[in-house]
Write a protein that holds these residues in place. Structure first.
Motif, PDB file in Angstrom:
ATOM      1  N   THR A  92       0.828  -1.201   0.000  1.00 57.26           N
ATOM      2  CA  THR A  92       0.000   0.000   0.000  1.00 57.26           C
ATOM      3  C   THR A  92       0.865   1.255   0.000  1.00 57.26           C
ATOM      4  O   THR A  92       0.585   2.218  -0.712  1.00 57.26           O
ATOM      5  CB  THR A  92      -0.932  -0.003   1.217  1.00 57.26           C
ATOM      6  OG1 THR A  92      -1.705  -1.198   1.211  1.00 57.26           O
ATOM      7  CG2 THR A  92      -1.852   1.201   1.194  1.00 57.26           C
ATOM      8  N   GLN A  96       0.924   4.132  -2.911  1.00 58.51           N
ATOM      9  CA  GLN A  96       0.680   5.536  -2.622  1.00 58.51           C
ATOM     10  C   GLN A  96       1.844   6.409  -3.066  1.00 58.51           C
ATOM     11  O   GLN A  96       1.654   7.520  -3.561  1.00 58.51           O
ATOM     12  CB  GLN A  96       0.414   5.728  -1.132  1.00 58.51           C
ATOM     13  CG  GLN A  96      -0.917   5.165  -0.672  1.00 58.51           C
ATOM     14  CD  GLN A  96      -1.155   5.390   0.799  1.00 58.51           C
ATOM     15  OE1 GLN A  96      -0.260   5.833   1.521  1.00 58.51           O
ATOM     16  NE2 GLN A  96      -2.346   5.077   1.256  1.00 58.51           N
ATOM     17  N   TYR A 232     -11.659   5.126 -15.621  1.00 56.50           N
ATOM     18  CA  TYR A 232     -11.251   5.721 -14.351  1.00 56.50           C
ATOM     19  C   TYR A 232      -9.856   6.329 -14.435  1.00 56.50           C
ATOM     20  O   TYR A 232      -8.958   5.760 -15.061  1.00 56.50           O
ATOM     21  CB  TYR A 232     -11.254   4.676 -13.236  1.00 56.50           C
ATOM     22  CG  TYR A 232     -12.615   4.152 -12.875  1.00 56.50           C
ATOM     23  CD1 TYR A 232     -13.491   4.914 -12.101  1.00 56.50           C
ATOM     24  CD2 TYR A 232     -13.026   2.887 -13.275  1.00 56.50           C
ATOM     25  CE1 TYR A 232     -14.742   4.438 -11.757  1.00 56.50           C
ATOM     26  CE2 TYR A 232     -14.277   2.393 -12.925  1.00 56.50           C
ATOM     27  CZ  TYR A 232     -15.125   3.171 -12.169  1.00 56.50           C
ATOM     28  OH  TYR A 232     -16.367   2.707 -11.829  1.00 56.50           O
ATOM     29  N   ARG A 236      -8.053   7.835  -8.478  1.00 54.25           N
ATOM     30  CA  ARG A 236      -9.416   7.947  -7.939  1.00 54.25           C
ATOM     31  C   ARG A 236      -9.508   7.499  -6.479  1.00 54.25           C
ATOM     32  O   ARG A 236     -10.356   7.982  -5.738  1.00 54.25           O
ATOM     33  CB  ARG A 236     -10.389   7.122  -8.772  1.00 54.25           C
ATOM     34  CG  ARG A 236     -10.192   5.614  -8.673  1.00 54.25           C
ATOM     35  CD  ARG A 236     -11.149   4.883  -9.603  1.00 54.25           C
ATOM     36  NE  ARG A 236     -11.070   3.447  -9.471  1.00 54.25           N
ATOM     37  CZ  ARG A 236     -10.170   2.676 -10.054  1.00 54.25           C
ATOM     38  NH1 ARG A 236      -9.245   3.236 -10.814  1.00 54.25           N
ATOM     39  NH2 ARG A 236     -10.165   1.365  -9.884  1.00 54.25           N
ATOM     40  N   ASN A 237      -8.643   6.585  -6.030  1.00 54.51           N
ATOM     41  CA  ASN A 237      -8.739   6.048  -4.666  1.00 54.51           C
ATOM     42  C   ASN A 237      -7.842   6.767  -3.662  1.00 54.51           C
ATOM     43  O   ASN A 237      -7.706   6.309  -2.533  1.00 54.51           O
ATOM     44  CB  ASN A 237      -8.393   4.557  -4.668  1.00 54.51           C
ATOM     45  CG  ASN A 237      -9.421   3.726  -5.410  1.00 54.51           C
ATOM     46  OD1 ASN A 237     -10.619   4.008  -5.350  1.00 54.51           O
ATOM     47  ND2 ASN A 237      -8.968   2.702  -6.120  1.00 54.51           N
ATOM     48  N   SER A 239      -8.302   9.768  -2.318  1.00 52.30           N
ATOM     49  CA  SER A 239      -9.096  10.489  -1.317  1.00 52.30           C
ATOM     50  C   SER A 239     -10.545  10.496  -1.761  1.00 52.30           C
ATOM     51  O   SER A 239     -10.879  10.133  -2.900  1.00 52.30           O
ATOM     52  CB  SER A 239      -8.584  11.917  -1.123  1.00 52.30           C
ATOM     53  OG  SER A 239      -8.818  12.698  -2.283  1.00 52.30           O
ATOM     54  N   LEU A 243     -12.242  10.467  -5.523  1.00 55.76           N
ATOM     55  CA  LEU A 243     -13.168   9.373  -5.791  1.00 55.76           C
ATOM     56  C   LEU A 243     -14.455   9.903  -6.412  1.00 55.76           C
ATOM     57  O   LEU A 243     -15.036   9.280  -7.309  1.00 55.76           O
ATOM     58  CB  LEU A 243     -13.475   8.625  -4.492  1.00 55.76           C
ATOM     59  CG  LEU A 243     -14.322   7.362  -4.617  1.00 55.76           C
ATOM     60  CD1 LEU A 243     -13.604   6.313  -5.453  1.00 55.76           C
ATOM     61  CD2 LEU A 243     -14.650   6.792  -3.236  1.00 55.76           C
ATOM     62  N   ASP A 247     -15.650   9.295 -10.666  1.00 54.13           N
ATOM     63  CA  ASP A 247     -16.681   8.261 -10.637  1.00 54.13           C
ATOM     64  C   ASP A 247     -17.355   8.152 -12.009  1.00 54.13           C
ATOM     65  O   ASP A 247     -18.104   9.037 -12.426  1.00 54.13           O
ATOM     66  CB  ASP A 247     -17.716   8.597  -9.554  1.00 54.13           C
ATOM     67  CG  ASP A 247     -18.620   7.420  -9.252  1.00 54.13           C
ATOM     68  OD1 ASP A 247     -18.728   6.519 -10.102  1.00 54.13           O
ATOM     69  OD2 ASP A 247     -19.223   7.401  -8.159  1.00 54.13           O
TER      70      ASP A 247
END
Length: 311
Positions: A92, A96, A232, A236-237, A239, A243, A247
């Motif tokens: 992770t 990031q 996408y 997108r993931n 924050s 997001l 969408d």
């Protein structure tokens, strides 16, 4: 004389007997005092124990209780042992770190981009802005390109914005009353194609009567195709804000409502009005796509930090 000495003997014996009796009395009184003192100490201890509400602790059990209490106090102060890092948390963190290379995530960059592109909206032609989106365009050769998308009262506007130089390089305006079909679903390729793409997308058509020519299909730089495809954005993931901006499903719903309203207010003469929404595979007619493979793997269609260079 002899009579006097005989009379003095009994007196000495009597004195010795008196001294012995005194010693016995003193020893007995001392032992009695010791026993009374011990009894007094025992009584005071019992009284203190009774006042505390518990039994008198024995000398053998007292030290372990104290050591146990101190150990528990130290454990409470220190707290539970730290958890060991897992492979999931490491992955992770790496993901990031890779995402932070996108310039759109730099503080103030997206706001500046939206401000610059808003200045290009013509209210007489486009009307007011209804929603703003951050998307990734997928062209007919499977190349990804970073885009800012506006849905206005009358238009669908797609901006190619440079988040490094803060400059808009290209604007594409599609009248909403010309949009006649919206398809959404997964991506598909020919059977012998070496390409593949994960995730969902949405494709907007604005001229169902016109098919792409052979030249346009095989030209990777062609811009006269009667449709455009979005998927996408990779950030997108990161924050809740991104997001919502990325969408695809909400974008499709907003676009359908805006297009239906545009068809009702500004119908096109000689054309069937209305928007057809279909759930089907989004076919990309590409086979090898070496350029798209290298470009998508290295994110060449996005403004990113690339070592000491920025794209």
């Amino acid at each position: 004389m002899a009579g006097a000495e005989e009379e003095g003997l009994p007196s000495e014996e009597q004195e010795q007997e008196k001294e012995q009796e005194k010693q016995q009395l003193s020893s007995s009184s001392g032992s009695q005092q010791d026993s009374e003192a011990a009894a007094v100490r025992t009584g005071s201890t019992e009284e203190r124990a009774a006042q505390d509400g518990g039994a008198v602790p024995s000398s053998a059990s007292a030290p372990p209780a104290a050591s146990t209490g101190s150990t528990e106090e130290r454990a409470a102060e220190v707290g539970p042992p730290p958890s060991k890092p897992t492979a999931i948390s490491l992955e992770t963190s790496v993901d990031q770190f890779k995402l932070l290379r996108f310039f759109v995530l730099r503080p103030g960059t997206l706001n500046q981009g939206i401000k610059d592109t808003e200045a290009l909206v013509d209210k007489e032609i486009d009307g007011s802005i209804r929603s703003i989106w951050l998307m990734a365009e997928v062209d007919h050769w499977n190349n990804e390109k970073e885009r800012i998308v506006f849905i206005t009262d009358n238009s669908l506007m797609i901006f190619k914005y440079d988040f490094v130089m803060f400059n808009c390089d290209q604007v594409q305006r599609i009248p909403l009353n010309f949009v006649d079909r919206i398809s959404h679903g997964t991506f598909s390729f020919p059977k012998r194609s070496l390409l593949k793409r994960e995730g969902d997308g949405v494709r907007i058509f604005w001229d169902r009567m016109r098919e792409p020519t052979f030249t346009s299909r095989w030209n990777p730089f062609a811009t006269d195709l009667p449709f455009i495809t979005f998927t996408y954005h990779p950030v997108r993931n990161i924050s809740a804000t991104f997001l919502a901006l990325c969408d695809i499903h909400n974008f499709r719903e907003h676009l359908k409502v805006a297009a239906q309203k545009a068809h009702a207010t500004k119908p096109v003469p000689g054309k069937a009005n209305g928007v057809l929404v279909l759930k089907q595979d989004l076919h990309i007619d590409a086979y090898v796509g070496l350029m798209s493979f290298l470009g998508n793997q290295n994110r060449l269609g996005y403004c990113m930090a690339r070592g000491n260079l920025g794209y």
